[in-house]
Design a protein around this motif. Structure first.
Motif, PDB file in Angstrom:
ATOM      1  N   THR A   1      11.488 -49.013   1.887  1.00  0.00           N
ATOM      2  CA  THR A   1      10.686 -50.483   1.512  1.00  0.00           C
ATOM      3  C   THR A   1      11.654 -51.501   1.784  1.00  0.00           C
ATOM      4  O   THR A   1      12.883 -51.668   1.031  1.00  0.00           O
ATOM      5  CB  THR A   1      10.194 -50.482   0.220  1.00  0.00           C
ATOM      6  OG1 THR A   1       9.029 -49.566   0.269  1.00  0.00           O
ATOM      7  CG2 THR A   1       9.249 -51.928  -0.023  1.00  0.00           C
TER       8      THR A   1
ATOM      9  N   GLU B   1       4.301 -55.817   1.411  1.00  0.00           N
ATOM     10  CA  GLU B   1       5.492 -54.982   1.672  1.00  0.00           C
ATOM     11  C   GLU B   1       5.656 -54.721   3.012  1.00  0.00           C
ATOM     12  O   GLU B   1       4.817 -54.230   4.079  1.00  0.00           O
ATOM     13  CB  GLU B   1       5.218 -53.633   0.785  1.00  0.00           C
ATOM     14  CG  GLU B   1       5.303 -53.837  -0.659  1.00  0.00           C
ATOM     15  CD  GLU B   1       5.192 -52.455  -1.198  1.00  0.00           C
ATOM     16  OE1 GLU B   1       5.959 -51.784  -1.726  1.00  0.00           O
ATOM     17  OE2 GLU B   1       3.924 -51.935  -1.238  1.00  0.00           O
TER      18      GLU B   1
ATOM     19  N   ARG C   1       7.612 -51.759   5.510  1.00  0.00           N
ATOM     20  CA  ARG C   1       8.189 -50.448   5.202  1.00  0.00           C
ATOM     21  C   ARG C   1       8.463 -49.798   6.505  1.00  0.00           C
ATOM     22  O   ARG C   1       7.740 -50.084   7.396  1.00  0.00           O
ATOM     23  CB  ARG C   1       6.959 -49.463   4.192  1.00  0.00           C
ATOM     24  CG  ARG C   1       6.696 -49.930   3.104  1.00  0.00           C
ATOM     25  CD  ARG C   1       5.721 -48.979   2.350  1.00  0.00           C
ATOM     26  NE  ARG C   1       5.139 -49.634   1.278  1.00  0.00           N
ATOM     27  CZ  ARG C   1       3.742 -48.814   0.724  1.00  0.00           C
ATOM     28  NH1 ARG C   1       3.512 -47.734   1.218  1.00  0.00           N
ATOM     29  NH2 ARG C   1       3.255 -49.294  -0.323  1.00  0.00           N
TER      30      ARG C   1
END
Length: 119
Positions: free
Chosen positions: A24, A92, A94
């Motif tokens: 992440t 997020e 990733r």
């Protein structure tokens, strides 16, 4: 696109991070207003033996992603129109290798990021 509402993030991967099977890169809290936005995911990636995937997740859901399996650096770009719900949202960025073995050399020294802009 409007300038009144925008989230951006970008980063360069260092040597250690470039060989993780999943990572992440950033997690931000974004305040949504229930309006339509464009979410853009971008970067340059290289995978020596595996397929590498760069994804942007909004509230845990994969909203846009780019995939490469090339041994040379390949530009990755994807975009999606989303409605960012009212209130606090989690966005997020990733990276992941699309296999359960070994690691991928993905994006070292190359910039990866996302932009969220109100339409």
């Amino acid at each position: 696109m409007s300038n009144k509402y925008r989230y951006t993030f970008s980063t360069y991967l260092d040597n250690e991070k470039s060989t993780k099977t999943s990572l992440t890169l950033n997690r931000i809290k974004a305040t949504g207003h229930g309006r339509k936005c464009i979410l853009m995911c971008w970067g340059a990636m290289k995978a020596t033996t595996l397929t590498a995937r760069l994804s942007v997740y909004v509230n845990g859901k994969d909203s846009c992603s780019g995939i490469t399996s090339s041994t040379s650096y390949v530009p990755v770009f994807d975009s999606n129109i989303i409605t960012l719900p009212e209130g606090e949202n989690t966005i997020e960025l990733r990276l992941s290798a699309q296999a359960n073995t070994a690691t991928a050399y993905i994006g070292r020294y190359h910039k990866l990021g996302f932009i969220v802009a109100e339409l």
